[in-house]
Design an enzyme around this catalytic site. Structure first.
Site, PDB file in Angstrom:
ATOM      1  N   HIS A 254      19.314  -5.973 -20.462  1.00 39.72           N
ATOM      2  CA  HIS A 254      20.682  -5.478 -20.587  1.00 39.72           C
ATOM      3  C   HIS A 254      20.896  -4.333 -19.589  1.00 39.72           C
ATOM      4  O   HIS A 254      19.940  -3.748 -19.081  1.00 39.72           O
ATOM      5  CB  HIS A 254      20.906  -4.869 -21.974  1.00 39.72           C
ATOM      6  CG  HIS A 254      20.670  -5.792 -23.108  1.00 39.72           C
ATOM      7  ND1 HIS A 254      21.672  -6.475 -23.735  1.00 39.72           N
ATOM      8  CD2 HIS A 254      19.519  -6.133 -23.755  1.00 39.72           C
ATOM      9  CE1 HIS A 254      21.172  -7.199 -24.724  1.00 39.72           C
ATOM     10  NE2 HIS A 254      19.866  -7.013 -24.755  1.00 39.72           N
TER      11      HIS A 254
ATOM     12  N   TYR B  47      18.223  -1.326 -28.675  1.00 40.99           N
ATOM     13  CA  TYR B  47      17.260  -1.781 -27.661  1.00 40.99           C
ATOM     14  C   TYR B  47      15.870  -1.259 -27.989  1.00 40.99           C
ATOM     15  O   TYR B  47      15.706  -0.168 -28.531  1.00 40.99           O
ATOM     16  CB  TYR B  47      17.651  -1.259 -26.273  1.00 40.99           C
ATOM     17  CG  TYR B  47      19.070  -1.532 -25.875  1.00 40.99           C
ATOM     18  CD1 TYR B  47      19.520  -2.834 -25.665  1.00 40.99           C
ATOM     19  CD2 TYR B  47      19.970  -0.489 -25.703  1.00 40.99           C
ATOM     20  CE1 TYR B  47      20.837  -3.078 -25.290  1.00 40.99           C
ATOM     21  CE2 TYR B  47      21.281  -0.725 -25.331  1.00 40.99           C
ATOM     22  CZ  TYR B  47      21.705  -2.025 -25.124  1.00 40.99           C
ATOM     23  OH  TYR B  47      23.006  -2.247 -24.755  1.00 40.99           O
TER      24      TYR B  47
ATOM     25  N   HIS C  77      21.380 -10.657 -20.906  1.00 44.38           N
ATOM     26  CA  HIS C  77      22.287 -10.768 -22.042  1.00 44.38           C
ATOM     27  C   HIS C  77      23.343 -11.847 -21.806  1.00 44.38           C
ATOM     28  O   HIS C  77      23.673 -12.625 -22.691  1.00 44.38           O
ATOM     29  CB  HIS C  77      22.936  -9.406 -22.287  1.00 44.38           C
ATOM     30  CG  HIS C  77      23.714  -9.333 -23.564  1.00 44.38           C
ATOM     31  ND1 HIS C  77      24.411  -8.211 -23.913  1.00 44.38           N
ATOM     32  CD2 HIS C  77      23.934 -10.208 -24.567  1.00 44.38           C
ATOM     33  CE1 HIS C  77      25.010  -8.405 -25.074  1.00 44.38           C
ATOM     34  NE2 HIS C  77      24.743  -9.609 -25.487  1.00 44.38           N
TER      35      HIS C  77
ATOM     36  N   CYS D  78      26.664  -8.335 -18.217  1.00 43.89           N
ATOM     37  CA  CYS D  78      25.382  -7.678 -18.485  1.00 43.89           C
ATOM     38  C   CYS D  78      24.212  -8.650 -18.327  1.00 43.89           C
ATOM     39  O   CYS D  78      24.237  -9.723 -18.909  1.00 43.89           O
ATOM     40  CB  CYS D  78      25.443  -7.120 -19.915  1.00 43.89           C
ATOM     41  SG  CYS D  78      23.936  -6.390 -20.516  1.00 43.89           S
TER      42      CYS D  78
END
Length: 149
Positions: A10, A39, A115, A137
């Protein structure tokens, strides 16, 4: 132990050159009503790798795919006009590659994706094409760049 199927890259969707930390992202995610940072790893502009959510915990970074994935975010992803851009510094690229190598040793069956690769296949042809991306992303083709790891 979680079965990891995907390592997901990401960006933080922040303007290039502006530094943020895992604690900043933790605060942002809590402000959105989440339990905390979604994350597992954050890569700073200087290549520093910070741990976010513990790797053994389910992340909060890809809807419907968190149970079997590890999420990594690099700081950046937007140009000064707030448009998507691969803003990774050389140090971020190096750190990301080293982290991916480490994670692939740990989870050899895991596929590295961005992502955006989790977007819906709108025309049902089996390929997520750029016009189908629901997000830009991480602002580069992670699947292609890291396919040989």
């Amino acid at each position: 132990m979680r079965k990891i199927k995907h390592i997901v890259i990401h960006c933080t969707a922040t303007v290039e050159g502006k530094s943020f930390s895992a604690s900043d992202i933790d605060r942002w995610h809590k402000e959105r009503g989440w339990k905390g940072i979604g994350y597992h790893y954050i890569i700073g502009l200087d290549g520093t790798i910070e741990e976010g959510r513990a790797e053994n915990k389910i992340g909060a970074h890809v809807k419907r795919h968190n149970r079997h994935s590890v999420g990594i975010a690099y700081i950046g992803g937007l140009n000064k006009r707030l448009s998507p851009k691969d803003t990774r510094t050389r140090k971020q690229k190096r750190a990301l590659k080293e982290l991916l190598i480490t994670l692939k040793r740990k989870y050899p069956q895991a596929i590295i994706l961005g992502h955006r690769d989790f977007s819906e296949d709108l025309n049902r042809n089996g390929i997520i094409e750029p016009f189908e991306f629901s997000k830009a992303c991480p602002c580069f083709d992670a699947r292609k760049e890291y396919r040989n790891l």
